[in-house]
Design an enzyme around this catalytic site. Sequence first.
Site, PDB file in Angstrom:
ATOM      1  N   ALA A   1      18.338   9.162 -19.575  1.00 38.48           N
ATOM      2  CA  ALA A   1      19.472  10.274 -19.135  1.00 38.48           C
ATOM      3  C   ALA A   1      19.393  11.122 -20.218  1.00 38.48           C
ATOM      4  O   ALA A   1      19.449  10.556 -21.630  1.00 38.48           O
ATOM      5  CB  ALA A   1      20.731   9.828 -18.751  1.00 38.48           C
ATOM      6  N   LYS A   2      19.714  12.366 -20.164  1.00 37.06           N
ATOM      7  CA  LYS A   2      19.798  13.413 -21.396  1.00 37.06           C
ATOM      8  C   LYS A   2      20.811  13.001 -22.279  1.00 37.06           C
ATOM      9  O   LYS A   2      20.669  12.928 -23.737  1.00 37.06           O
ATOM     10  CB  LYS A   2      20.302  14.750 -20.766  1.00 37.06           C
ATOM     11  CG  LYS A   2      20.273  15.783 -21.958  1.00 37.06           C
ATOM     12  CD  LYS A   2      19.963  17.205 -21.177  1.00 37.06           C
ATOM     13  CE  LYS A   2      19.695  18.018 -22.382  1.00 37.06           C
ATOM     14  NZ  LYS A   2      21.108  18.841 -22.892  1.00 37.06           N
TER      15      LYS A   2
END
Length: 286
Positions: A247-248
């Site tokens: 995930a970012k």
Amino acid sequence: MSEIISRFAPSPTGQLHLGHAFSAIRAYDLARTNNGRFLLRIEDIDPGRTREEHVAGILADLEWLGLGWDGEVVRQSDRLHLYAAALERLKVERLVYTCFCTRAEIAASAAAPHGDENPIYPGTCRHIDPTRRAERMTTEPYAWRIDMAAATQQARPLDWWDETAGSVRAVPERQGDVVLARKDAPVSYHLAVTIDDAAQGVTDVVRGEDLFAATHIHRLLQALLGLPTPLYHHHPLLMGPDGKRLAKRDGAPALAELRAQGADGLAIAQELRQGIIPAGFSAGKA
Ligand code: GLU
């Protein structure tokens, strides 16, 4: 068999990363392998966090990955009247109420999170005296929350079919009186996404399993608003080589960075189809 319509529905509050690409590819491939349609919807209901440069980046990323969409790009900010009309309907049915609580107040008094990331709202504003409520509405900012007990009494039992999990019985009450219109935005994710998937004729919602809990709420809203229930495909999240979610916020590379480095988008899409993290790109910090 009716035509399959899938969609990718990113929020332009940041750059897309490989996890988004993984999800978009699944939605795209489902439509394309069935001669269906793949729609793109920009979920820009949050005026404080939406950035136009991210909208442009999303379109460029999808083209780079070879994920062309059908029809016009739909933007939720153009559709606020639809969400307002649905909220009005729930107001008339007395299934929503105004909530004046701040985040800090809720965090201080709420029960522990249960099934969802947010704390469960303790119901503080559910039973405010009507005159007092009307007064406060003229001077204080407020959100609209669903009265979950009343809503689930009206609509149950509720099931949906999930291509990953099978038949699922919705238990939206586990998430309490969730927000349908925010203090700082005229609608919440839950209400907007439910209305749009129905309005756009989406037959198959493909998204990460991190949104599985949200579907319990969406299933309830469909019942309350007389909307059809699509099929759901909550796919596992792309994991990095370290076994952590890509995930970012874990520092995964943005697609825009890969594009700027001259990486081959089509080749990356092919690798992601096989669940492979493209070589040379770490999943982020350990
Ligand atoms: N806009 C949501 C997000 O970017 C996804 C919505 C959905 O797929 O239902 O997380």
